[in-house]
Each structure stands twice: as C-alpha cells, then as structure tokens.
Scaffold this motif. Structure first.
Motif, short mmCIF file in Angstrom:
data_model
loop_
_atom_site.label_atom_id
_atom_site.label_comp_id
_atom_site.label_asym_id
_atom_site.label_seq_id
_atom_site.Cartn_x
_atom_site.Cartn_y
_atom_site.Cartn_z
N VAL A 13 -25.67 66.35 16.08
CA VAL A 13 -25.10 66.13 17.41
C VAL A 13 -23.71 66.76 17.50
N LEU A 14 -22.87 66.57 16.47
CA LEU A 14 -21.54 67.17 16.48
C LEU A 14 -21.61 68.69 16.48
N SER A 15 -22.53 69.24 15.69
CA SER A 15 -22.68 70.70 15.64
C SER A 15 -23.11 71.25 16.99
N THR A 16 -24.06 70.57 17.63
CA THR A 16 -24.52 71.03 18.95
C THR A 16 -23.40 70.96 19.97
N GLN A 17 -22.61 69.90 19.93
CA GLN A 17 -21.49 69.80 20.86
C GLN A 17 -20.47 70.91 20.62
N TYR A 18 -20.23 71.24 19.37
CA TYR A 18 -19.25 72.29 19.06
C TYR A 18 -19.68 73.64 19.63
N TYR A 19 -20.98 73.93 19.55
CA TYR A 19 -21.45 75.24 20.00
C TYR A 19 -21.77 75.30 21.49
N PRO A 26 -16.74 78.72 20.32
CA PRO A 26 -17.96 79.50 20.62
C PRO A 26 -18.17 79.73 22.11
N VAL A 27 -18.07 78.69 22.92
CA VAL A 27 -18.26 78.86 24.36
C VAL A 27 -17.12 79.68 24.96
N GLN A 28 -15.92 79.50 24.46
CA GLN A 28 -14.79 80.28 24.97
C GLN A 28 -14.97 81.77 24.68
N SER A 29 -15.56 82.09 23.52
CA SER A 29 -15.81 83.50 23.20
C SER A 29 -16.84 84.10 24.14
N THR A 40 -22.12 92.59 27.30
CA THR A 40 -21.35 91.89 26.25
C THR A 40 -21.56 90.38 26.32
N ASN A 41 -21.77 89.87 27.51
CA ASN A 41 -22.05 88.44 27.65
C ASN A 41 -23.34 88.07 26.92
N ILE A 42 -24.37 88.87 27.12
CA ILE A 42 -25.65 88.60 26.46
C ILE A 42 -25.54 88.74 24.95
N ILE A 43 -24.84 89.78 24.50
CA ILE A 43 -24.72 90.03 23.06
C ILE A 43 -24.00 88.87 22.37
N VAL A 44 -22.85 88.48 22.91
CA VAL A 44 -22.08 87.40 22.30
C VAL A 44 -22.83 86.08 22.40
N GLY A 45 -23.51 85.85 23.52
CA GLY A 45 -24.27 84.61 23.67
C GLY A 45 -25.39 84.48 22.66
N ILE A 46 -26.14 85.57 22.45
CA ILE A 46 -27.20 85.55 21.45
C ILE A 46 -26.62 85.36 20.05
N SER A 47 -25.48 86.01 19.80
CA SER A 47 -24.84 85.88 18.50
C SER A 47 -24.43 84.44 18.21
N VAL A 48 -23.83 83.79 19.20
CA VAL A 48 -23.41 82.39 19.02
C VAL A 48 -24.63 81.50 18.83
N LYS A 51 -25.93 81.92 15.27
CA LYS A 51 -25.05 81.29 14.28
C LYS A 51 -25.09 79.76 14.36
N ALA A 52 -25.47 79.24 15.51
CA ALA A 52 -25.51 77.79 15.68
C ALA A 52 -26.61 77.14 14.85
#
Length: 235
Positions: A13-19, A26-29, A40-48, A51-52
C-alpha cells in the motif's frame, strides 16, 4: 505468519501510494515530462509504471519465503512441506484481513476520479477544476492501492494453489509430483500462452475503456452544445 502477511500488505500500500500520489517524485517527474509533449509524457509514465513493480515483487517474495519457512520450522508433518504451505496460507489470510478497508477505498476511487474529467468536458469554470483536481488525484491513488493490494494477495495465493495442484496430481496419479521441468516443450508452451493471455485481456479491457470514454465525451459535449443553442434562442 499472519503478521508477515499484514506487513506485506502494508508495504504494498505504501509503495503504491508513493508511485501514484502527486506529493512524491514519480508523479512529479511525469508532470514535468508533460510540459515537453505527449511523447515524453508516455515514455516517463511507462518508465515509472515499470519501476513501480520492484518493491511489491520483492516484498511478496520475502513474505512467501518467510511464511513458508516459519511454517516448516514448526515440525508438523513428515517433511515440513505441508506445514510450510499452511504457513503461507496463514500469511495470505493475514494479508486479506484488511480487505474490507481496501475494497471500500475502491468504491470511492471511480467517483472522485471522474470528477475532474466531467468538470473539464462540461466546460466548467477554472475554480471548479481546481477543486476537482484534488479529488481526481485522491481517486487515482485509492484505485491504484486496491489494484496493487489485490495483485499482491493473488501472488501469494498462487503459490498455495500450485502446491495444492501438485498434491492432487500426486494423489490421482499415484506417483510423487514435486517439481516442474520448464525444459519440457508442453510446460514451456503453457507458460507462454498463460503470459500472453494477461496482455491479451489487458488489451481488451483498455479497448473497452477507450470506447466508453469516447461515448462519454460525445454525450457531454452534445449536452453542452444543446445548452448553448438553447441559451442563444432564449437571448
């Protein structure tokens, strides 16, 4: 073992909230990447998103190992395997002990999550969107938490189900069945097809969401156009 499952659920739950929460990096990036275009939005979103998966996977792996060996250490049974499976079952039940709270958040998520989209498509004033943005973000987090929690508990349950399948097969065939040889072509093909089914049904679900969103947009804009025409006639 039950405490192991509870701790596992809490970490997920904490990990999901963080991402997924906008208060964290992560959301700010993703938001920063949105300023330079859709690509770039799609690329960074898929990357995050990829990693989640790290923290929940490691957490479930440690929880399964811990619960299994704690159960096996009790000495119940001949080889301790059944006791280990029972320990994993107790950990799974511990993880599911707070399911009622998680599922309650799941009911809240879709309601709050759609507030911002409806306000934007219905062309509401900017101050309305400012209020709904926070509801939108909260809805995204609660929905993501329920999905991560469900997948984590299902991962622990899969270990039990596979162990039960091996026991039933051994009893039915009359020969011990303790391992699976992935080098066997049929086993490898079964694994490939099973992995494919996940992506296939995910694609069907995303396609259905896309069609529904299209219909919602048309209905909202159709209603707005009707109101504008009526106001013009009144004037």
């Amino acid at each position: 073992c039950g405490i192991t499952g509870m701790v596992c659920a809490y970490i997920i739950v904490l990990s999901t909230q963080y991402y997924t929460d906008y208060d964290y990096r992560p959301v700010q990036s993703i938001a920063e990447a949105s300023t330079t275009g859709h690509g770039t939005n799609i690329i960074v979103g898929i990357s995050v998103g990829m990693k989640a998966t790290f923290i929940p996977t490691i957490t479930v792996a440690i929880a399964v190992l811990t619960a299994y060996h704690l159960g096996a250490s009790t000495g119940i049974g001949e080889d301790g395997r059944n006791a280990g499976l029972f320990g994993t079952a107790v950990a799974t039940m511990g993880m599911l002990s707070n399911a009622v709270y998680i599922l309650s958040m799941n009911n809240y998520g879709p309601i709050a999550d759609n507030a911002g989209g409806i306000a934007e498509m219905s062309m509401q004033p900017e101050h309305v969107r400012d209020v709904t943005d926070r509801l939108d973000a909260a809805g995204n987090v609660t929905k993501a938490v329920t999905k991560g929690y469900s997948i984590g508990s299902a991962s622990m349950a899969c270990f039990l189900l596979f162990g039960a399948f091996m026991d039933e097969f051994s009893e039915f065939a009359g020969v011990p069945f303790k391992s699976v040889d992935i080098a066997t072509p049929e086993v490898l093909i079964g694994g490939l097809i099973g992995s494919m089914i996940i992506f296939f049904f995910t694609g069907l679900a995303i396609s259905a969401v896309g069609r529904t969103a299209h219909e919602v947009r048309n209905n909202v804009f159709g209603g707005v156009f009707y109101l504008e025409q009526r106001n013009m006639l009144v004037e």
